[in-house]
Design a protein around this motif. Sequence first.
Motif, PDB file in Angstrom:
ATOM      1  N   HIS A  43       1.001  -1.158  -0.187  1.00  0.00           N
ATOM      2  CA  HIS A  43      -0.008   0.113   0.065  1.00  0.00           C
ATOM      3  C   HIS A  43       0.963   1.375   0.045  1.00  0.00           C
ATOM      4  O   HIS A  43       2.068   1.338   0.745  1.00  0.00           O
ATOM      5  N   ASP A  44       0.448   2.155  -0.777  1.00  0.00           N
ATOM      6  CA  ASP A  44       1.206   3.637  -0.676  1.00  0.00           C
ATOM      7  C   ASP A  44       0.612   4.428   0.730  1.00  0.00           C
ATOM      8  O   ASP A  44      -0.501   4.063   1.126  1.00  0.00           O
ATOM      9  N   VAL A  73       4.694   0.642   1.224  1.00  0.00           N
ATOM     10  CA  VAL A  73       4.999  -0.351   2.105  1.00  0.00           C
ATOM     11  C   VAL A  73       5.460  -1.620   1.093  1.00  0.00           C
ATOM     12  O   VAL A  73       4.701  -1.676   0.143  1.00  0.00           O
ATOM     13  N   PRO A  74       6.468  -2.169   1.436  1.00  0.00           N
ATOM     14  CA  PRO A  74       6.937  -3.134   0.434  1.00  0.00           C
ATOM     15  C   PRO A  74       5.929  -4.556   0.253  1.00  0.00           C
ATOM     16  O   PRO A  74       5.235  -4.767   0.992  1.00  0.00           O
ATOM     17  N   ALA A  75       6.088  -4.872  -1.038  1.00  0.00           N
ATOM     18  CA  ALA A  75       4.834  -5.925  -1.237  1.00  0.00           C
ATOM     19  C   ALA A  75       5.255  -7.196  -0.682  1.00  0.00           C
ATOM     20  O   ALA A  75       6.684  -7.470  -0.223  1.00  0.00           O
ATOM     21  N   THR A 203      -1.047   8.336   6.475  1.00  0.00           N
ATOM     22  CA  THR A 203      -2.382   7.881   6.005  1.00  0.00           C
ATOM     23  C   THR A 203      -2.032   7.091   4.826  1.00  0.00           C
ATOM     24  O   THR A 203      -1.152   7.132   4.152  1.00  0.00           O
ATOM     25  N   ASP A 204      -2.759   5.737   4.814  1.00  0.00           N
ATOM     26  CA  ASP A 204      -3.099   4.947   3.620  1.00  0.00           C
ATOM     27  C   ASP A 204      -3.660   5.521   2.482  1.00  0.00           C
ATOM     28  O   ASP A 204      -4.756   5.751   2.593  1.00  0.00           O
ATOM     29  N   THR A 205      -3.013   5.922   1.455  1.00  0.00           N
ATOM     30  CA  THR A 205      -3.636   6.443   0.195  1.00  0.00           C
ATOM     31  C   THR A 205      -4.078   5.483  -0.744  1.00  0.00           C
ATOM     32  O   THR A 205      -4.727   6.023  -1.787  1.00  0.00           O
ATOM     33  N   THR A 206      -3.727   4.166  -0.665  1.00  0.00           N
ATOM     34  CA  THR A 206      -4.282   3.038  -1.155  1.00  0.00           C
ATOM     35  C   THR A 206      -5.711   3.096  -0.956  1.00  0.00           C
ATOM     36  O   THR A 206      -6.587   2.636  -1.902  1.00  0.00           O
TER      37      THR A 206
END
Length: 216
Positions: A43-44, A73-75, A203-206
């Motif tokens: 997630h971005d 965040v790394p996949a 914040t989680d932008t995804t």
Amino acid sequence: MSRTRTALALGTAAAAALSLASFTASAAPLPAAGSTTVTPAGHDFKATLSGKATLKAGSVTVTCSVSVSTGTVPAAPGNQNAAGPVSSPISPPTYSSCTSSMWGVTPTVTTSGAWTVSMQHDSPITATMTVPVGGLVLRTSGLASCTVTAAPTAAANVGGTWANGAPPSLTFANASVPVKVTGGFGCPTSATSSTFNAVYLVTDTTDPAQQITVGP
């Protein structure tokens, strides 16, 4: 050799061996870091300054009220580390709306290069922001023309803490950053380190309904 001398020699050797054993035990490596997992994987995120950020070098303090950085965040499985931190690349943080404690001086902050932030699950959760060589340059104009370069000769690790929440926060409190200061009258040219203070809300932008979380 007499019995007395033999006993004395054996005693000295035993004491030396004991001392060496004690030294070896005390010099044993520290335990490996614990596991860390950052979610949601892939997630971005966006880190936005809450309040003000300050950078103090010598007697001069620069205060900025706007700062933003983004990252991912790394996949999976890169978002997990069984024995250490999880690192994410971030955009060079921008800094604007800045003022100086020096009267008649206007500061400008520029950033560049490959920045990263790493999280290590613990109590508290530790965060380390890595500033690349020369990755932050502060220049002043007006009554004093100074240039402050952060991480002037090598990448610098800036220590902070992470707190899970809604939203989570990333805090740097009196974090030390190596600097080189050049300029004329009024510039703190003798300063070799600066103190950085800032709190960022993440914040989680995804998926704004989710929170970036650091766990074991």
